[in-house]
Design a protein around this motif. Structure first.
Motif, PDB file in Angstrom:
ATOM      1  N   UNK A  47      14.699 -21.371 100.312  1.00  0.00           N
ATOM      2  CA  UNK A  47      15.752 -21.849 101.206  1.00  0.00           C
ATOM      3  C   UNK A  47      16.906 -20.847 101.315  1.00  0.00           C
ATOM      4  N   UNK A  48      17.322 -20.298 100.187  1.00  0.00           N
ATOM      5  CA  UNK A  48      18.440 -19.346 100.192  1.00  0.00           C
ATOM      6  C   UNK A  48      18.032 -18.058 100.902  1.00  0.00           C
ATOM      7  N   UNK A  49      16.849 -17.532 100.611  1.00  0.00           N
ATOM      8  CA  UNK A  49      16.418 -16.286 101.246  1.00  0.00           C
ATOM      9  C   UNK A  49      16.203 -16.490 102.748  1.00  0.00           C
ATOM     10  N   UNK A  50      15.692 -17.637 103.140  1.00  0.00           N
ATOM     11  CA  UNK A  50      15.539 -17.938 104.567  1.00  0.00           C
ATOM     12  C   UNK A  50      16.883 -18.000 105.269  1.00  0.00           C
ATOM     13  N   UNK A  51      17.857 -18.615 104.636  1.00  0.00           N
ATOM     14  CA  UNK A  51      19.202 -18.691 105.212  1.00  0.00           C
ATOM     15  C   UNK A  51      19.816 -17.305 105.348  1.00  0.00           C
ATOM     16  N   UNK A  52      19.623 -16.455 104.350  1.00  0.00           N
ATOM     17  CA  UNK A  52      20.158 -15.099 104.398  1.00  0.00           C
ATOM     18  C   UNK A  52      19.507 -14.312 105.539  1.00  0.00           C
ATOM     19  N   UNK A  53      18.199 -14.450 105.687  1.00  0.00           N
ATOM     20  CA  UNK A  53      17.493 -13.756 106.768  1.00  0.00           C
ATOM     21  C   UNK A  53      17.991 -14.251 108.123  1.00  0.00           C
ATOM     22  N   UNK A  54      18.154 -15.570 108.275  1.00  0.00           N
ATOM     23  CA  UNK A  54      18.626 -16.147 109.532  1.00  0.00           C
ATOM     24  C   UNK A  54      20.031 -15.641 109.871  1.00  0.00           C
ATOM     25  N   UNK A  55      20.934 -15.634 108.902  1.00  0.00           N
ATOM     26  CA  UNK A  55      22.287 -15.158 109.136  1.00  0.00           C
ATOM     27  C   UNK A  55      22.313 -13.666 109.477  1.00  0.00           C
ATOM     28  N   UNK A  56      21.448 -12.893 108.819  1.00  0.00           N
ATOM     29  CA  UNK A  56      21.380 -11.462 109.108  1.00  0.00           C
ATOM     30  C   UNK A  56      20.877 -11.220 110.534  1.00  0.00           C
ATOM     31  N   UNK A  57      19.906 -12.008 110.979  1.00  0.00           N
ATOM     32  CA  UNK A  57      19.403 -11.872 112.344  1.00  0.00           C
ATOM     33  C   UNK A  57      20.481 -12.229 113.369  1.00  0.00           C
ATOM     34  N   UNK A  58      21.226 -13.300 113.115  1.00  0.00           N
ATOM     35  CA  UNK A  58      22.289 -13.699 114.046  1.00  0.00           C
ATOM     36  C   UNK A  58      23.384 -12.632 114.121  1.00  0.00           C
ATOM     37  N   UNK A  59      23.757 -12.084 112.981  1.00  0.00           N
ATOM     38  CA  UNK A  59      24.781 -11.043 112.965  1.00  0.00           C
ATOM     39  C   UNK A  59      24.287  -9.802 113.714  1.00  0.00           C
ATOM     40  N   UNK A  60      23.024  -9.449 113.524  1.00  0.00           N
ATOM     41  CA  UNK A  60      22.445  -8.293 114.207  1.00  0.00           C
ATOM     42  C   UNK A  60      22.443  -8.503 115.722  1.00  0.00           C
ATOM     43  N   UNK A  61      22.055  -9.708 116.187  1.00  0.00           N
ATOM     44  CA  UNK A  61      22.029  -9.998 117.622  1.00  0.00           C
ATOM     45  C   UNK A  61      23.422  -9.918 118.230  1.00  0.00           C
ATOM     46  N   UNK A  62      24.423 -10.439 117.530  1.00  0.00           N
ATOM     47  CA  UNK A  62      25.788 -10.396 118.058  1.00  0.00           C
ATOM     48  C   UNK A  62      26.311  -8.967 118.117  1.00  0.00           C
ATOM     49  N   UNK A  63      26.073  -8.199 117.060  1.00  0.00           N
ATOM     50  CA  UNK A  63      26.524  -6.812 117.051  1.00  0.00           C
ATOM     51  C   UNK A  63      25.817  -6.005 118.137  1.00  0.00           C
ATOM     52  N   UNK A  64      24.530  -6.258 118.296  1.00  0.00           N
ATOM     53  CA  UNK A  64      23.760  -5.541 119.306  1.00  0.00           C
ATOM     54  C   UNK A  64      24.237  -5.901 120.705  1.00  0.00           C
ATOM     55  N   UNK A  65      24.478  -7.180 120.980  1.00  0.00           N
ATOM     56  CA  UNK A  65      24.933  -7.575 122.319  1.00  0.00           C
ATOM     57  C   UNK A  65      26.332  -7.026 122.599  1.00  0.00           C
ATOM     58  N   UNK A  66      27.222  -7.014 121.609  1.00  0.00           N
ATOM     59  CA  UNK A  66      28.542  -6.421 121.806  1.00  0.00           C
ATOM     60  C   UNK A  66      28.435  -4.932 122.104  1.00  0.00           C
ATOM     61  N   UNK A  67      27.550  -4.251 121.382  1.00  0.00           N
ATOM     62  CA  UNK A  67      27.354  -2.822 121.594  1.00  0.00           C
ATOM     63  C   UNK A  67      26.825  -2.544 123.000  1.00  0.00           C
ATOM     64  N   UNK A  68      25.843  -3.333 123.429  1.00  0.00           N
ATOM     65  CA  UNK A  68      25.268  -3.159 124.759  1.00  0.00           C
ATOM     66  C   UNK A  68      26.321  -3.431 125.831  1.00  0.00           C
TER      67      UNK A  68
END
Length: 109
Positions: free
Chosen positions: A14-35
């Motif tokens: 559960x903890x590792x899944x949550x960490x992966x999910x949060x990392x993906x969301x942060x990556x998508x936001x950073x990527x969309x801001x960059x684009x």
């Protein structure tokens, strides 16, 4: 496996899944801001060049005396260098006369 190790395994998943999910969301936001920033910079840099291209072309109009003497540029293109309109084939003559009439109707010279 006893119940404590099962609980521990479920907690780790559960903890590792949550960490992966949060990392993906942060990556998508950073990527969309960059684009978005890159698109803004591209639009800003090309808007200056686009503004130059969008300016209307200046049309040259000759005075009546100059046009009568035959210095009219494109309108007299078929008669340059001793070429005569009658020396052209009939289909070319018809096309050329139509072009000249269309230009005269539109106000081109």
């Amino acid at each position: 496996m006893d119940s404590s190790s099962k609980t521990c395994f479920i907690a780790v998943v559960a903890v590792s899944g949550s960490v992966v999910y949060l990392a993906m969301q942060a990556h998508n936001r950073l990527l969309s801001n960059f684009i978005n920033q890159i698109e803004f910079q591209i639009n800003t840099s090309s808007s200056g060049a686009a503004a130059v291209r969008e300016e209307p072309k200046k049309k040259v109009r000759f005075a009546a005396e100059v046009a009568e003497k035959g210095y009219g540029g494109r309108a007299r293109a078929g008669r340059r260098n001793g070429e005569n309109l009658e020396a052209m084939p009939q289909n070319w003559q018809a096309m050329y006369k139509g072009i000249l009439q269309q230009r005269n109707l539109r106000g081109y010279m």
